[in-house]
Design a protein around this motif. Structure first.
Motif, PDB file in Angstrom:
ATOM      1  N   LYS A 139       5.944   5.557  11.698  1.00  0.00           N
ATOM      2  CA  LYS A 139       6.480   5.556  10.329  1.00  0.00           C
ATOM      3  C   LYS A 139       5.930   4.367   9.523  1.00  0.00           C
ATOM      4  O   LYS A 139       5.542   4.518   8.369  1.00  0.00           O
ATOM      5  CB  LYS A 139       7.999   5.497  10.375  1.00  0.00           C
ATOM      6  CG  LYS A 139       8.648   5.460   8.997  1.00  0.00           C
ATOM      7  CD  LYS A 139      10.153   5.364   9.111  1.00  0.00           C
ATOM      8  CE  LYS A 139      10.796   5.254   7.734  1.00  0.00           C
ATOM      9  NZ  LYS A 139      12.261   5.119   7.813  1.00  0.00           N
ATOM     10  N   ARG A 140       5.902   3.215  10.126  1.00  0.00           N
ATOM     11  CA  ARG A 140       5.413   2.025   9.428  1.00  0.00           C
ATOM     12  C   ARG A 140       3.921   2.142   9.085  1.00  0.00           C
ATOM     13  O   ARG A 140       3.486   1.751   8.008  1.00  0.00           O
ATOM     14  CB  ARG A 140       5.666   0.777  10.282  1.00  0.00           C
ATOM     15  CG  ARG A 140       7.152   0.410  10.401  1.00  0.00           C
ATOM     16  CD  ARG A 140       7.352  -0.811  11.270  1.00  0.00           C
ATOM     17  NE  ARG A 140       6.641  -1.967  10.707  1.00  0.00           N
ATOM     18  CZ  ARG A 140       6.491  -3.115  11.353  1.00  0.00           C
ATOM     19  NH1 ARG A 140       6.953  -3.248  12.596  1.00  0.00           N
ATOM     20  NH2 ARG A 140       5.864  -4.125  10.777  1.00  0.00           N
ATOM     21  N   LEU A 141       3.157   2.705  10.013  1.00  0.00           N
ATOM     22  CA  LEU A 141       1.736   2.893   9.745  1.00  0.00           C
ATOM     23  C   LEU A 141       1.528   3.922   8.644  1.00  0.00           C
ATOM     24  O   LEU A 141       0.665   3.758   7.768  1.00  0.00           O
ATOM     25  CB  LEU A 141       1.007   3.310  11.018  1.00  0.00           C
ATOM     26  CG  LEU A 141      -0.511   3.529  10.887  1.00  0.00           C
ATOM     27  CD1 LEU A 141      -1.193   2.303  10.281  1.00  0.00           C
ATOM     28  CD2 LEU A 141      -1.124   3.866  12.243  1.00  0.00           C
ATOM     29  N   GLU A 142       2.327   4.981   8.678  1.00  0.00           N
ATOM     30  CA  GLU A 142       2.221   5.997   7.627  1.00  0.00           C
ATOM     31  C   GLU A 142       2.550   5.409   6.256  1.00  0.00           C
ATOM     32  O   GLU A 142       1.921   5.759   5.244  1.00  0.00           O
ATOM     33  CB  GLU A 142       3.164   7.166   7.925  1.00  0.00           C
ATOM     34  CG  GLU A 142       2.684   8.063   9.062  1.00  0.00           C
ATOM     35  CD  GLU A 142       3.696   9.158   9.398  1.00  0.00           C
ATOM     36  OE1 GLU A 142       4.886   8.988   9.034  1.00  0.00           O
ATOM     37  OE2 GLU A 142       3.291  10.155  10.010  1.00  0.00           O
ATOM     38  N   GLU A 143       3.531   4.511   6.214  1.00  0.00           N
ATOM     39  CA  GLU A 143       3.883   3.872   4.936  1.00  0.00           C
ATOM     40  C   GLU A 143       2.718   3.061   4.391  1.00  0.00           C
ATOM     41  O   GLU A 143       2.438   3.077   3.190  1.00  0.00           O
ATOM     42  CB  GLU A 143       5.112   2.974   5.127  1.00  0.00           C
ATOM     43  CG  GLU A 143       6.404   3.757   5.344  1.00  0.00           C
ATOM     44  CD  GLU A 143       7.584   2.846   5.669  1.00  0.00           C
ATOM     45  OE1 GLU A 143       7.352   1.625   5.887  1.00  0.00           O
ATOM     46  OE2 GLU A 143       8.725   3.334   5.687  1.00  0.00           O
ATOM     47  N   LYS A 144       2.038   2.348   5.253  1.00  0.00           N
ATOM     48  CA  LYS A 144       0.903   1.552   4.803  1.00  0.00           C
ATOM     49  C   LYS A 144      -0.248   2.439   4.348  1.00  0.00           C
ATOM     50  O   LYS A 144      -0.936   2.139   3.360  1.00  0.00           O
ATOM     51  CB  LYS A 144       0.458   0.606   5.917  1.00  0.00           C
ATOM     52  CG  LYS A 144       1.503  -0.476   6.244  1.00  0.00           C
ATOM     53  CD  LYS A 144       0.979  -1.476   7.223  1.00  0.00           C
ATOM     54  CE  LYS A 144       2.044  -2.544   7.524  1.00  0.00           C
ATOM     55  NZ  LYS A 144       2.409  -3.317   6.318  1.00  0.00           N
ATOM     56  N   ILE A 145      -0.474   3.531   5.066  1.00  0.00           N
ATOM     57  CA  ILE A 145      -1.525   4.464   4.673  1.00  0.00           C
ATOM     58  C   ILE A 145      -1.178   5.125   3.335  1.00  0.00           C
ATOM     59  O   ILE A 145      -2.029   5.273   2.449  1.00  0.00           O
ATOM     60  CB  ILE A 145      -1.752   5.531   5.758  1.00  0.00           C
ATOM     61  CG1 ILE A 145      -2.273   4.883   7.047  1.00  0.00           C
ATOM     62  CG2 ILE A 145      -2.717   6.597   5.269  1.00  0.00           C
ATOM     63  CD1 ILE A 145      -3.586   4.164   6.873  1.00  0.00           C
ATOM     64  N   ASN A 146       0.098   5.527   3.179  1.00  0.00           N
ATOM     65  CA  ASN A 146       0.522   6.153   1.918  1.00  0.00           C
ATOM     66  C   ASN A 146       0.399   5.176   0.743  1.00  0.00           C
ATOM     67  O   ASN A 146       0.015   5.564  -0.370  1.00  0.00           O
ATOM     68  CB  ASN A 146       1.968   6.634   2.029  1.00  0.00           C
ATOM     69  CG  ASN A 146       2.103   7.826   2.977  1.00  0.00           C
ATOM     70  OD1 ASN A 146       1.135   8.542   3.225  1.00  0.00           O
ATOM     71  ND2 ASN A 146       3.299   8.040   3.511  1.00  0.00           N
ATOM     72  N   HIS A 147       0.748   3.914   1.004  1.00  0.00           N
ATOM     73  CA  HIS A 147       0.623   2.908  -0.050  1.00  0.00           C
ATOM     74  C   HIS A 147      -0.843   2.724  -0.454  1.00  0.00           C
ATOM     75  O   HIS A 147      -1.161   2.620  -1.654  1.00  0.00           O
ATOM     76  CB  HIS A 147       1.206   1.576   0.443  1.00  0.00           C
ATOM     77  CG  HIS A 147       1.091   0.468  -0.556  1.00  0.00           C
ATOM     78  ND1 HIS A 147       1.723   0.478  -1.770  1.00  0.00           N
ATOM     79  CD2 HIS A 147       0.400  -0.714  -0.501  1.00  0.00           C
ATOM     80  CE1 HIS A 147       1.435  -0.620  -2.435  1.00  0.00           C
ATOM     81  NE2 HIS A 147       0.633  -1.371  -1.687  1.00  0.00           N
ATOM     82  N   LEU A 148      -1.730   2.730   0.531  1.00  0.00           N
ATOM     83  CA  LEU A 148      -3.157   2.597   0.241  1.00  0.00           C
ATOM     84  C   LEU A 148      -3.649   3.799  -0.566  1.00  0.00           C
ATOM     85  O   LEU A 148      -4.406   3.654  -1.531  1.00  0.00           O
ATOM     86  CB  LEU A 148      -3.938   2.467   1.549  1.00  0.00           C
ATOM     87  CG  LEU A 148      -5.467   2.420   1.425  1.00  0.00           C
ATOM     88  CD1 LEU A 148      -5.901   1.277   0.521  1.00  0.00           C
ATOM     89  CD2 LEU A 148      -6.104   2.298   2.812  1.00  0.00           C
ATOM     90  N   GLU A 149      -3.224   4.986  -0.185  1.00  0.00           N
ATOM     91  CA  GLU A 149      -3.645   6.185  -0.916  1.00  0.00           C
ATOM     92  C   GLU A 149      -3.135   6.162  -2.362  1.00  0.00           C
ATOM     93  O   GLU A 149      -3.830   6.602  -3.281  1.00  0.00           O
ATOM     94  CB  GLU A 149      -3.142   7.434  -0.194  1.00  0.00           C
ATOM     95  CG  GLU A 149      -3.877   7.718   1.110  1.00  0.00           C
ATOM     96  CD  GLU A 149      -3.370   8.976   1.791  1.00  0.00           C
ATOM     97  OE1 GLU A 149      -2.158   9.256   1.668  1.00  0.00           O
ATOM     98  OE2 GLU A 149      -4.183   9.662   2.429  1.00  0.00           O
TER      99      GLU A 149
END
Length: 284
Positions: A265-275
């Motif tokens: 979940k935390r990694l997905e949040e960082k990826i979503n923020h980057l996108e």
């Protein structure tokens, strides 16, 4: 154009043109007593010389004179001073002569013998008309000057606003670029952390298995991931980073973190923020 300024005590400046000296002397005496400054000329040519050197409000001219007549004098006088008001007087002439005089700008047509009261009324109407013309022109000139100043100020304001807009846009672009670079490093760093924590493998393994980054071997046999390493610190991040490669690395690691929902979940949040930062990048 000669100066038209009149003295304070003067009701107006007159030029009387007639080839009869006695008539000129009589009008000068009567009108001077009424507060006018009176100039005289006995011919059209002499009258034009006066107009070239003196400021005159009203031209009073006889129609019939030797040489240049009153009609021609009015026409040429208007060329010297378009605001000059003219009155024609004559003991001769009919309707056609009056119409021609009016067409050329005469404000009144009086027949001899001219009473001073009648002439005074005509002169005052002419002065009022001239004053009105000059007042309107002065207001128009002030308005045009104000409009020019307004346009100048508007131009300066528009340039200032344009400069401020460009500076604000540049600042927004710089801020967004800084946030994007920070997000790239955070996503890459956390992806590597998740990779090591879940797989117990090295970043060399991540580079080789993902086929996104390259690993090289030094002369001493040590494996290096120099390209990947540059994405772990803002200071070493390339000027034009490989954004899609960072995203692909994150998604590659997410698939390997399925067994740890919190980490994933935390990694997905960082990826979503980057996108999101990529999607909202200012247009250049």
């Amino acid at each position: 154009m000669p100066d038209r300024t009149t003295t304070t005590a003067c009701r107006g400046r007159l030029l009387i043109v007639d080839d009869e000296p006695d008539f000129l002397e009589s009008l000068e005496w009567q009108l001077t007593k009424r507060g006018y400054r009176v100039l005289k000329a006995v011919s059209g040519d002499a009258a034009l010389d006066v107009l070239r050197s003196e400021g005159v409000d009203i031209l009073v001219a006889d129609i019939r004179m030797p040489g240049m007549g009153g009609i021609e004098l009015i026409r040429r006088a208007a060329g010297l001073d378009p605001d000059l008001q003219s009155i024609v007087i004559t003991g001769h002439g009919g309707v056609d002569t009056a119409i021609e005089a009016m067409r050329l700008g005469a404000i009144n047509y009086l027949r001899k013998p001219v009473g001073v009261e009648e002439l005074d009324v005509a002169i005052q109407k002419g002065i009022e008309k001239r004053d009105l013309i000059l007042a309107v022109r002065e207001r128009q000139e002030r308005l045009e000057k104000a409009n020019r100043e307004l346009n100048r100020l508007r131009g300066r304001l528009e340039k200032s606003l344009d400069r401020e807009t460009r500076q604000r846009k540049r600042a927004q672009e710089d801020l967004h670029a800084m946030r994007l670079r920070q997000s790239l490093v955070e996503a890459m760093t956390f992806s590597l952390r998740c990779w090591k924590q879940k797989t117990r493998k090295t970043k060399v393994d991540l580079a080789e298995e993902s086929a996104i980054w390259t690993a090289s071997i030094d002369a001493d046999g040590t494996y290096r991931t120099r390209t990947l390493d540059r994405y772990l610190k803002i200071a070493t991040l390339p000027a034009n980073p490989r954004v899609n490669d960072v995203l692909d690395t994150g998604y590659f690691v997410i698939e390997r973190c399925a067994g740890d929902p919190e980490l994933k979940k935390r990694l997905e949040e960082k990826i979503n923020h980057l996108e999101e930062l990529i999607r909202t990048a200012p247009a250049t």
